[in-house]
Design a protein around this motif. Structure first.
Motif, PDB file in Angstrom:
ATOM      1  N   ALA A 198      -2.835   3.334  30.391  1.00 41.77           N
ATOM      2  CA  ALA A 198      -2.590   1.890  30.433  1.00 41.77           C
ATOM      3  C   ALA A 198      -1.789   1.403  29.233  1.00 41.77           C
ATOM      4  O   ALA A 198      -0.905   0.539  29.382  1.00 41.77           O
ATOM      5  N   PHE A 199      -2.059   1.953  28.040  1.00 39.14           N
ATOM      6  CA  PHE A 199      -1.479   1.377  26.824  1.00 39.14           C
ATOM      7  C   PHE A 199      -0.635   2.352  25.999  1.00 39.14           C
ATOM      8  O   PHE A 199       0.032   1.922  25.065  1.00 39.14           O
ATOM      9  N   LYS A 200      -0.666   3.632  26.333  1.00 45.18           N
ATOM     10  CA  LYS A 200       0.077   4.605  25.536  1.00 45.18           C
ATOM     11  C   LYS A 200       1.263   5.216  26.295  1.00 45.18           C
ATOM     12  O   LYS A 200       2.127   5.834  25.679  1.00 45.18           O
ATOM     13  N   THR A 201       1.275   5.098  27.601  1.00 47.61           N
ATOM     14  CA  THR A 201       2.323   5.700  28.416  1.00 47.61           C
ATOM     15  C   THR A 201       3.037   4.621  29.209  1.00 47.61           C
ATOM     16  O   THR A 201       2.391   3.781  29.841  1.00 47.61           O
ATOM     17  N   LEU A 202       4.370   4.639  29.191  1.00 53.23           N
ATOM     18  CA  LEU A 202       5.137   3.620  29.896  1.00 53.23           C
ATOM     19  C   LEU A 202       5.119   3.873  31.405  1.00 53.23           C
ATOM     20  O   LEU A 202       5.216   5.009  31.855  1.00 53.23           O
ATOM     21  N   GLY A 203       4.996   2.790  32.154  1.00 50.37           N
ATOM     22  CA  GLY A 203       5.121   2.873  33.599  1.00 50.37           C
ATOM     23  C   GLY A 203       3.900   3.391  34.331  1.00 50.37           C
ATOM     24  O   GLY A 203       3.987   3.710  35.518  1.00 50.37           O
ATOM     25  N   THR A 204       2.763   3.515  33.655  1.00 52.43           N
ATOM     26  CA  THR A 204       1.578   4.073  34.319  1.00 52.43           C
ATOM     27  C   THR A 204       0.404   3.090  34.349  1.00 52.43           C
ATOM     28  O   THR A 204      -0.738   3.499  34.541  1.00 52.43           O
ATOM     29  N   MET A 205       0.687   1.801  34.149  1.00 52.03           N
ATOM     30  CA  MET A 205      -0.389   0.809  34.207  1.00 52.03           C
ATOM     31  C   MET A 205      -1.040   0.788  35.588  1.00 52.03           C
ATOM     32  O   MET A 205      -2.260   0.691  35.723  1.00 52.03           O
ATOM     33  N   GLY A 206      -0.241   0.896  36.637  1.00 49.54           N
ATOM     34  CA  GLY A 206      -0.790   0.905  37.996  1.00 49.54           C
ATOM     35  C   GLY A 206      -1.672   2.109  38.238  1.00 49.54           C
ATOM     36  O   GLY A 206      -2.741   2.003  38.863  1.00 49.54           O
ATOM     37  N   TYR A 207      -1.242   3.258  37.749  1.00 51.97           N
ATOM     38  CA  TYR A 207      -2.049   4.480  37.900  1.00 51.97           C
ATOM     39  C   TYR A 207      -3.350   4.360  37.126  1.00 51.97           C
ATOM     40  O   TYR A 207      -4.415   4.776  37.606  1.00 51.97           O
ATOM     41  N   ALA A 208      -3.290   3.777  35.927  1.00 52.26           N
ATOM     42  CA  ALA A 208      -4.505   3.575  35.131  1.00 52.26           C
ATOM     43  C   ALA A 208      -5.487   2.661  35.856  1.00 52.26           C
ATOM     44  O   ALA A 208      -6.702   2.903  35.852  1.00 52.26           O
ATOM     45  N   THR A 209      -4.972   1.634  36.498  1.00 52.43           N
ATOM     46  CA  THR A 209      -5.829   0.713  37.252  1.00 52.43           C
ATOM     47  C   THR A 209      -6.469   1.419  38.441  1.00 52.43           C
ATOM     48  O   THR A 209      -7.650   1.194  38.746  1.00 52.43           O
ATOM     49  N   ALA A 210      -5.712   2.279  39.105  1.00 46.18           N
ATOM     50  CA  ALA A 210      -6.274   3.043  40.217  1.00 46.18           C
ATOM     51  C   ALA A 210      -7.391   3.964  39.732  1.00 46.18           C
ATOM     52  O   ALA A 210      -8.433   4.093  40.385  1.00 46.18           O
ATOM     53  N   LEU A 211      -7.195   4.592  38.568  1.00 47.83           N
ATOM     54  CA  LEU A 211      -8.244   5.436  37.992  1.00 47.83           C
ATOM     55  C   LEU A 211      -9.494   4.620  37.691  1.00 47.83           C
ATOM     56  O   LEU A 211     -10.617   5.085  37.902  1.00 47.83           O
ATOM     57  N   ALA A 212      -9.296   3.398  37.186  1.00 47.44           N
ATOM     58  CA  ALA A 212     -10.440   2.541  36.868  1.00 47.44           C
ATOM     59  C   ALA A 212     -11.233   2.192  38.121  1.00 47.44           C
ATOM     60  O   ALA A 212     -12.478   2.205  38.111  1.00 47.44           O
ATOM     61  N   PHE A 213     -10.539   1.905  39.222  1.00 47.80           N
ATOM     62  CA  PHE A 213     -11.234   1.598  40.475  1.00 47.80           C
ATOM     63  C   PHE A 213     -11.972   2.826  41.002  1.00 47.80           C
ATOM     64  O   PHE A 213     -13.093   2.713  41.519  1.00 47.80           O
ATOM     65  N   MET A 214     -11.365   3.981  40.876  1.00 44.38           N
ATOM     66  CA  MET A 214     -12.014   5.205  41.343  1.00 44.38           C
ATOM     67  C   MET A 214     -13.262   5.489  40.524  1.00 44.38           C
ATOM     68  O   MET A 214     -14.287   5.927  41.053  1.00 44.38           O
ATOM     69  N   LEU A 215     -13.189   5.237  39.209  1.00 38.24           N
ATOM     70  CA  LEU A 215     -14.371   5.417  38.367  1.00 38.24           C
ATOM     71  C   LEU A 215     -15.471   4.440  38.771  1.00 38.24           C
ATOM     72  O   LEU A 215     -16.654   4.809  38.826  1.00 38.24           O
ATOM     73  N   ALA A 216     -15.098   3.204  39.060  1.00 35.68           N
ATOM     74  CA  ALA A 216     -16.090   2.212  39.494  1.00 35.68           C
ATOM     75  C   ALA A 216     -16.777   2.656  40.782  1.00 35.68           C
ATOM     76  O   ALA A 216     -17.995   2.483  40.945  1.00 35.68           O
ATOM     77  N   ILE A 217     -16.016   3.247  41.697  1.00 27.81           N
ATOM     78  CA  ILE A 217     -16.591   3.731  42.962  1.00 27.81           C
ATOM     79  C   ILE A 217     -17.554   4.886  42.698  1.00 27.81           C
ATOM     80  O   ILE A 217     -18.642   4.969  43.294  1.00 27.81           O
ATOM     81  N   VAL A 218     -17.177   5.793  41.786  1.00 29.17           N
ATOM     82  CA  VAL A 218     -18.052   6.914  41.439  1.00 29.17           C
ATOM     83  C   VAL A 218     -19.362   6.407  40.841  1.00 29.17           C
ATOM     84  O   VAL A 218     -20.448   6.880  41.195  1.00 29.17           O
ATOM     85  N   ILE A 219     -19.266   5.434  39.941  1.00 31.67           N
ATOM     86  CA  ILE A 219     -20.479   4.868  39.329  1.00 31.67           C
ATOM     87  C   ILE A 219     -21.349   4.205  40.392  1.00 31.67           C
ATOM     88  O   ILE A 219     -22.584   4.353  40.388  1.00 31.67           O
ATOM     89  N   LEU A 220     -20.721   3.476  41.310  1.00 30.78           N
ATOM     90  CA  LEU A 220     -21.475   2.813  42.376  1.00 30.78           C
ATOM     91  C   LEU A 220     -22.183   3.832  43.252  1.00 30.78           C
ATOM     92  O   LEU A 220     -23.379   3.669  43.566  1.00 30.78           O
ATOM     93  N   ILE A 221     -21.497   4.902  43.626  1.00 27.69           N
ATOM     94  CA  ILE A 221     -22.106   5.932  44.473  1.00 27.69           C
ATOM     95  C   ILE A 221     -23.264   6.613  43.741  1.00 27.69           C
ATOM     96  O   ILE A 221     -24.341   6.831  44.312  1.00 27.69           O
ATOM     97  N   ALA A 222     -23.055   6.951  42.463  1.00 27.96           N
ATOM     98  CA  ALA A 222     -24.107   7.604  41.682  1.00 27.96           C
ATOM     99  C   ALA A 222     -25.329   6.699  41.554  1.00 27.96           C
ATOM    100  O   ALA A 222     -26.477   7.159  41.649  1.00 27.96           O
TER     101      ALA A 222
END
Length: 300
Positions: free
Chosen positions: A262-286
Motif C-alpha cells: 500500500a505505501f512502499k510499492t507504486l501501483g499496488t494500492m488496489g492489490y493491497a486492499t484486496a489482500l486486506a479484504f481476503m484477510l478479513a474473510i479469513v478472520i471471519l471464517i476462523a
C-alpha cells in the motif's frame, strides 16, 4: 381523527428518534461505511496515486494475483504458524495464571498487578525492550549461557526470528486474558469444589474437571479475541525487521505485506486492499469456526 392524530404522533416520535440518531449515523457513514465501499472499489482497480489519482479497472485480478505472489504465500504461512502457536499458548498460560492467583495465595493482589503490567506497556516500547534483551550480548543469551544452553541470534537468524516474536507476545498478552479468567473464576460456585474435595479429588483433578469446563464460554471468547489479534500482527514484526519482514522474510506477516504494497510499492494500492479484504474473510471464517466448535453454554 383519532387515527390521524395517532399517525401524526407516531411520525413525530419517529422523526425525533432519527434526529437523535443522526449524528451517530453520519459518523458511521463517513468513517465506517464509506471507507469500506471505497476499499471495495480500490480492490477492483489498479491505482496510481502519483501525479493525481488514476484508476484502471481490473475486476478480480487483484484477488487472483495472490496465488502467484510468492511473498503473499510466505506471509500467509508465517501468520498461520504464528496464530497456531500463540493463541493456544497465551490462552493456556492465562488460564493457569488466573487459577494460580485465584487459589488464595499470600500476596495475590501484588502478583496480579505485577503480571498485568506488560499489558499497560506500549507495544512499540515493549518490542524495543525485547530487542535489547534478544541482542546477541543481551539478557536472554546471558541466561542461556549461565545454564550452559545454546545461544541464538534472535533477531538476525531466520530460523528463530518469528519464534522470538511469539515468545514476546505470549508473555505480553497472556496477562490481559488472565484478568478475564480471574473475573470468570469468581462466578464458579464453591460448592462444586467442596463436593469434589469430599470425593477426594486432587487440585489437578478439580482444575480439569471443574474449572476448565465451567470456563468454556470465557475460553471461547478468549480464543476468538486471540485469533483476531494474532491475525493482525504488524507492529512487532515491523519494528523487529525495520519494515522489511526479514531476515529472509521470516517475520513477514500478511498485515506487514499489506502495508508494504500500500505505501512502499507504486501501483499496488488496489492489490493491497484486496489482500486486506481476503484477510478479513479469513478472520471471519476462523471466528465462525471457533464459535461453531465451542460450547457456549455454561455448566452451572
Amino acid at each position: 381523527m383519532k387515527k390521524s392524530s395517532l399517525s401524526k404522533r407516531g411520525w413525530r416520535e419517529a422523526g425525533q428518534g432519527y434526529a437523535f440518531l443522526a449524528p451517530a449515523l453520519v459518523i458511521l457513514g463517513l468513517f465506517v461505511i464509506a471507507p469500506i465501499l471505497y476499499s471495495i472499489f480500490l480492490s477492483l482497480h489498479k491505482v496510481e496515486l502519483i501525479g493525481g489519482a488514476a484508476y484502471e479497472f481490473r475486476g478480480l485480478d487483484n484477488y487472483l494475483k495472490v496465488t502467484f505472489d510468492d511473498r503473499a504465500i510466505i506471509a500467509l504461512k508465517n501468520t498461520a504458524l504464528y496464530v497456531a502457536i500463540v493463541v493456544p499458548a497465551q490462552t493456556f498460560l492465562a488460564l493457569v495464571l488466573a487459577a494460580t492467583l485465584n487459589a488464595g495465595l499470600k500476596g495475590q493482589k501484588f502478583f496480579r498487578v505485577i503480571y498485568f503490567l506488560p499489558t499497560l506497556t506500549s507495544s512499540a516500547v515493549l518490542t524495543l525492550i525485547f530487542m535489547w534483551m534478544y541482542n546477541q550480548n543481551g539478557l536472554i543469551n546471558h541466561i542461556l549461557k549461565f545454564f550452559n544452553l545454546p545461544t541464538y541470534n534472535w533477531i538476525g537468524d531466520p530460523d528463530v526470528a518469528l519464534t522470538a516474536i511469539m515468545i514476546m507476545n505470549i508473555w505480553a498478552t497472556a496477562p490481559f486474558f488472565m484478568v478475564i479468567y480471574l473475573a470468570a473464576l469468581q462466578d464458579i460456585p464453591d460448592s462444586q469444589y467442596e463436593a469434589a474435595e469430599l470425593d477426594g479429588a486432587s487440585g489437578i483433578q478439580k482444575f480439569w474437571n471443574i474449572t476448565v469446563p465451567n470456563l468454556r464460554p470465557v475460553t471461547s471468547f478468549v480464543v476468538i479475541m486471540g485469533l483476531i489479534g494474532t491475525f493482525q500482527l504488524f507492529d512487532q514484526s515491523y519494528i523487529f525487521s525495520g519494515g522489511s519482514g526479514g531476515p529472509n522474510n521470516s517475520t513477514l506477516t500478511v498485515v506487514l505485506l499489506i502495508y508494504q504494497y500500500a505505501f512502499k510499492t507504486l501501483g499496488t494500492m488496489g492489490y493491497a486492499t484486496a489482500l486486506a479484504f481476503m484477510l478479513a474473510i479469513v478472520i471471519l471464517i476462523a471466528t465462525l469456526l471457533q464459535r461453531k466448535l465451542s460450547k457456549e453454554e455454561s455448566l452451572y
